[in-house]
Design an enzyme around this catalytic site. Sequence first.
Site, PDB file in Angstrom:
ATOM      1  CB  SER A   1      -0.934   0.011   1.217  1.00  0.00           C
ATOM      2  OG  SER A   1      -0.191  -0.168   2.409  1.00  0.00           O
TER       3      SER A   1
ATOM      4  CD  GLU B   1      -3.190   3.503  -5.388  1.00  0.00           C
ATOM      5  OE1 GLU B   1      -3.058   4.732  -5.395  1.00  0.00           O
ATOM      6  OE2 GLU B   1      -3.015   2.824  -4.361  1.00  0.00           O
TER       7      GLU B   1
ATOM      8  CG  ASN C   1      -2.654   4.060   1.742  1.00  0.00           C
ATOM      9  OD1 ASN C   1      -3.625   4.182   2.476  1.00  0.00           O
ATOM     10  ND2 ASN C   1      -2.284   2.889   1.258  1.00  0.00           N
TER      11      ASN C   1
ATOM     12  CG  HIS D   1      -2.902  -0.763  -2.969  1.00  0.00           C
ATOM     13  ND1 HIS D   1      -3.101   0.577  -2.677  1.00  0.00           N
ATOM     14  CD2 HIS D   1      -3.189  -1.445  -1.827  1.00  0.00           C
ATOM     15  CE1 HIS D   1      -3.491   0.689  -1.417  1.00  0.00           C
ATOM     16  NE2 HIS D   1      -3.557  -0.519  -0.887  1.00  0.00           N
TER      17      HIS D   1
END
Length: 294
Positions: free
Chosen positions: A117, A150, A188, A138
């Site tokens: 992540s 992702e 993130n 991800h």
Amino acid sequence: MKIAVVGAGTMGNGIAHVFAQNAYEVNLIDISEKALQNGLATITKNLDRMIVKDKISESDKLATLKNILKYTSIAEGVKDVDLVVEAATENLDLKLKIFKDLDVHCGSDTILASNTSSISITQIAAVTSRADKVIGMHFMNPVPIMQLVEIIRGYNTSDNTTKTIMQLSEKLGKTPTEVNDYPGFVANRILMPMINEAIETLYNGVAGVSEIDTVMKLGMAHPMGPLQLADFIGLDVCLSILNVMYDGFKNPKYAPCPLLINMVMANKLGVKSGEGFYDYSNSRKAEILSTQFN
């Protein structure tokens, strides 16, 4: 295409579930036999929830489970696979070790993906002899429900590898979104500073836990408040991601709040430890976790 998934925890078993449900053969790999058993039990429970909601049939469930084989050895589990998705703990040293092993034991054409992540795909790829075939994949938690994947392209990731993984993600019914390899990627890099700021708001005494979450849920139409979301992600994971971004950018805005650091040191990690910003008794934990598949 045959798939191997390394790690049978929350993300790993979710990824295995999605591939297997879409008729891919999956080798689920973990050094712990107990983790493998727990992972398959979780997949079975989640399939049962889908049956109750008339999303799949009993035969679909049986076919999905039949597509998954368990392995405690990477060398055995990655034989003749076309893609490996690593979903181990968010720890750089561990991931580098796994990718070194994968590079040795996988065929030369095998694509190696990481579910990281926040950790650099370029750095992970550098310990292999196939940097062009290393990519980030991800998934979001819970994997069977969340649509986004992702796709993180490392510095040396080839166009062909990227195209293959984008197309594969679409075949899983997901929406792949390509991003470049910078700390935290997109999801993130935006999410974790918000969570960290919510923790700072609590730390500074501006408002209480439920009040902060209520403002964000009702005022910003978020389905879950940032503090409850941090509990679901795991406060240790949040801390790890913030540290990666802080180290990568050297920008103080990514420095983790002292309250977050102290809670992790005290093993108040959220849902998985039974206590974080909220208290999770066994019955309450089961109730909350079940809502992830509503």
